[in-house]
Write a protein that holds these residues in place. Sequence first.
Motif, PDB file in Angstrom:
ATOM      1  N   ILE A 274      27.742  13.270  51.186  1.00 16.71           N
ATOM      2  CA  ILE A 274      27.473  13.928  52.482  1.00 16.71           C
ATOM      3  C   ILE A 274      28.681  14.338  53.092  1.00 16.71           C
ATOM      4  N   ALA A 275      29.828  13.857  52.992  1.00 12.16           N
ATOM      5  CA  ALA A 275      31.081  14.374  53.235  1.00 12.16           C
ATOM      6  C   ALA A 275      31.144  15.847  53.208  1.00 12.16           C
ATOM      7  N   ALA A 276      30.420  16.487  52.177  1.00 15.66           N
ATOM      8  CA  ALA A 276      30.728  17.832  51.903  1.00 15.66           C
ATOM      9  C   ALA A 276      30.207  18.749  53.082  1.00 15.66           C
ATOM     10  N   GLN A 277      28.950  18.143  53.894  1.00 16.02           N
ATOM     11  CA  GLN A 277      28.550  18.613  54.983  1.00 16.02           C
ATOM     12  C   GLN A 277      29.700  18.964  56.126  1.00 16.02           C
ATOM     13  N   ARG A 278      30.358  17.755  56.329  1.00 15.82           N
ATOM     14  CA  ARG A 278      31.567  17.722  57.312  1.00 15.82           C
ATOM     15  C   ARG A 278      32.808  18.785  56.988  1.00 15.82           C
ATOM     16  N   LEU A 279      32.922  19.047  55.662  1.00 14.22           N
ATOM     17  CA  LEU A 279      34.020  19.855  55.357  1.00 14.22           C
ATOM     18  C   LEU A 279      33.524  21.487  55.247  1.00 14.22           C
ATOM     19  N   CYS A 280      32.473  21.565  55.039  1.00 18.66           N
ATOM     20  CA  CYS A 280      31.841  22.756  55.056  1.00 18.66           C
ATOM     21  C   CYS A 280      31.680  23.268  56.772  1.00 18.66           C
ATOM     22  N   SER A 281      32.590  23.285  57.659  1.00 17.09           N
ATOM     23  CA  SER A 281      32.225  23.337  58.908  1.00 17.09           C
ATOM     24  C   SER A 281      32.105  24.630  59.501  1.00 17.09           C
TER      25      SER A 281
ATOM     26  N   PRO B  84      31.417  12.727  43.984  1.00 21.13           N
ATOM     27  CA  PRO B  84      32.650  12.192  44.764  1.00 21.13           C
ATOM     28  C   PRO B  84      33.331  13.176  45.525  1.00 21.13           C
ATOM     29  N   ILE B  85      32.662  13.703  46.522  1.00 23.70           N
ATOM     30  CA  ILE B  85      33.516  14.557  47.331  1.00 23.70           C
ATOM     31  C   ILE B  85      34.520  13.892  48.233  1.00 23.70           C
ATOM     32  N   ASP B  86      34.122  12.768  48.784  1.00 23.80           N
ATOM     33  CA  ASP B  86      35.162  11.721  49.385  1.00 23.80           C
ATOM     34  C   ASP B  86      34.925  10.445  48.877  1.00 23.80           C
ATOM     35  N   PRO B  87      35.615  10.019  47.934  1.00 23.42           N
ATOM     36  CA  PRO B  87      35.322   8.732  47.222  1.00 23.42           C
ATOM     37  C   PRO B  87      35.780   7.680  48.189  1.00 23.42           C
ATOM     38  N   MET B  88      36.710   7.958  49.452  1.00 20.62           N
ATOM     39  CA  MET B  88      37.156   6.978  50.255  1.00 20.62           C
ATOM     40  C   MET B  88      36.107   6.672  51.203  1.00 20.62           C
ATOM     41  N   ALA B  89      34.835   7.535  51.301  1.00 20.06           N
ATOM     42  CA  ALA B  89      33.909   7.228  52.405  1.00 20.06           C
ATOM     43  C   ALA B  89      33.231   5.954  51.924  1.00 20.06           C
TER      44      ALA B  89
ATOM     45  N   ALA C 217      30.510  18.015  41.463  1.00 12.10           N
ATOM     46  CA  ALA C 217      30.571  18.280  42.562  1.00 12.10           C
ATOM     47  C   ALA C 217      31.841  18.718  43.366  1.00 12.10           C
ATOM     48  N   VAL C 218      32.719  18.062  42.729  1.00 10.86           N
ATOM     49  CA  VAL C 218      34.172  18.744  43.430  1.00 10.86           C
ATOM     50  C   VAL C 218      34.724  19.928  42.721  1.00 10.86           C
ATOM     51  N   PRO C 219      34.719  20.184  41.691  1.00 12.28           N
ATOM     52  CA  PRO C 219      35.252  21.425  40.999  1.00 12.28           C
ATOM     53  C   PRO C 219      33.927  22.606  41.353  1.00 12.28           C
TER      54      PRO C 219
ATOM     55  N   PRO D  12      38.889  15.954  50.451  1.00  8.11           N
ATOM     56  CA  PRO D  12      38.580  15.517  51.823  1.00  8.11           C
ATOM     57  C   PRO D  12      40.031  15.587  52.946  1.00  8.11           C
ATOM     58  N   GLU D  13      41.236  15.579  52.182  1.00  2.57           N
ATOM     59  CA  GLU D  13      42.444  15.567  52.845  1.00  2.57           C
ATOM     60  C   GLU D  13      42.960  17.023  53.165  1.00  2.57           C
ATOM     61  N   GLY D  14      42.295  17.867  52.407  1.00  2.07           N
ATOM     62  CA  GLY D  14      42.540  19.396  52.728  1.00  2.07           C
ATOM     63  C   GLY D  14      43.836  19.859  52.175  1.00  2.07           C
ATOM     64  N   THR D  15      44.231  19.108  50.852  1.00  2.00           N
ATOM     65  CA  THR D  15      45.301  19.310  50.368  1.00  2.00           C
ATOM     66  C   THR D  15      45.110  19.729  49.145  1.00  2.00           C
ATOM     67  N   MET D  16      43.929  20.084  48.524  1.00  2.00           N
ATOM     68  CA  MET D  16      43.616  20.695  47.322  1.00  2.00           C
ATOM     69  C   MET D  16      43.945  21.956  47.081  1.00  2.00           C
ATOM     70  N   VAL D  17      44.484  22.101  45.725  1.00  4.11           N
ATOM     71  CA  VAL D  17      45.155  23.434  45.349  1.00  4.11           C
ATOM     72  C   VAL D  17      44.656  23.751  43.659  1.00  4.11           C
TER      73      VAL D  17
END
Length: 408
Positions: free
Chosen positions: A357-364, A206-211, A178-180, A319-324
């Motif tokens: 479901i955190a992916a829905q928030r990230l795809c703003s 695990p888009i946002d594991p901390m959720a 899901a993440v890659p 989810p933190e917006g720091t992925m590079v």
Amino acid sequence: MLYHLYDMQHAAMRPMRFWAEAAQQTFQNPLMPLSYTKLGRAVAAGAELVERTTRRFGKPAFGLPETVVDGQTIPVTERFVWQSPFCKLLNFAKPEGTPHQPKVLLVAPMSGHHATLLRGTVEALMRDHDVYITDWIDARLVPMSAGSFDLDDYIDTVAELIRFLGPNTHVIAVCQPAVPVMAAVSLMAAADEPVQARSMTLMGGPIDPMANPTVPVKLAMERPLKWFERSVITTVPVYYPGAFRRVYPGFIQLSGFMSMNLDRHINEHVGLFRHLVRGDGDSAEQHRRFYDEYLSVMDLSADFYLQTIETVFQKHALPEGTMVSRGRKVEPSAIRKTAVMTVEGELDDISAPGQTIAAQRLCSSLPDDMRKTHFQKGVGHYGIFNGRRWREAILPEIRSFIQSHDGE
């Protein structure tokens, strides 16, 4: 040393395995009078349990020679259409003249099991879709001359496959990918590439594991990266094609899977013994099919495993917006042309509800008509993509979502 000890243990058990096989064949022989008694069946059942618990299970075949399209049974041909050192792209091709079906790239997990773990997923999907699946290659079989493979290479592979399959491709990621997959789709969108996926379905990932942290997530967070490198990473022995490659061995991953639900696995094997003693062949065969797949594992590249632990579970970079990835920032908000669907299971103890479901928030940037969520009650992680509820409740929702965003 870890790999050598594992191989030595397997070799040391060979005589026991030989005698167990001999006993099983003897007490299942129709010419043996004891084979018709409860005692004979008990001896044969015990011998089979010994043989199965000391055996190494090789990679299974998909074994899907046909499917049903518009009520007619048609042949299916498995063919590899793309290949790199670490991945083959397998297409379940139908005969010429088959009506148009949406093209699906099914990204299998690189998490210890072979892509055949998704056999039930493929079997259900290919009735209404032209299915392609990533068949990841066991890292211990990849020579060092092929180079390394890490999370960035995984992302690049997904992007390359989308380009290869063309603009009318629908991507489905099951669990770990899901993440890659989301990263690849985001980077292609940010670059405004001419070929972008029509839709992206993320299932129990695990888009946002901390959720909603689960046991595996907590383990990855609590221990430093050096602990994983020191404790579970080893080197492939010289007698394998991938000699000297650093890997996370499949047998370590399997021991982790088993320990999470040890009571359940013990009860399942006790159940197999009882089925065999009673002569319940159908139930015994169902057990064999599941565990032949479940116990068949592959090694992962250490670079991929460690980078995934750090990026996905320790830094929560997406989810933190720091992925590079290779100097490119991963921004899901750049996705505007790819519809997004998320699927979660109520009892999922790997990627619990809230993580995907955190992916829905990230795809703003996506409008509501390009989004869809599905929450399935009564299923665990495996039930999201296999079994009755997958076929009867989840698949129809995914099929409808794909069809509504498909374009010839």
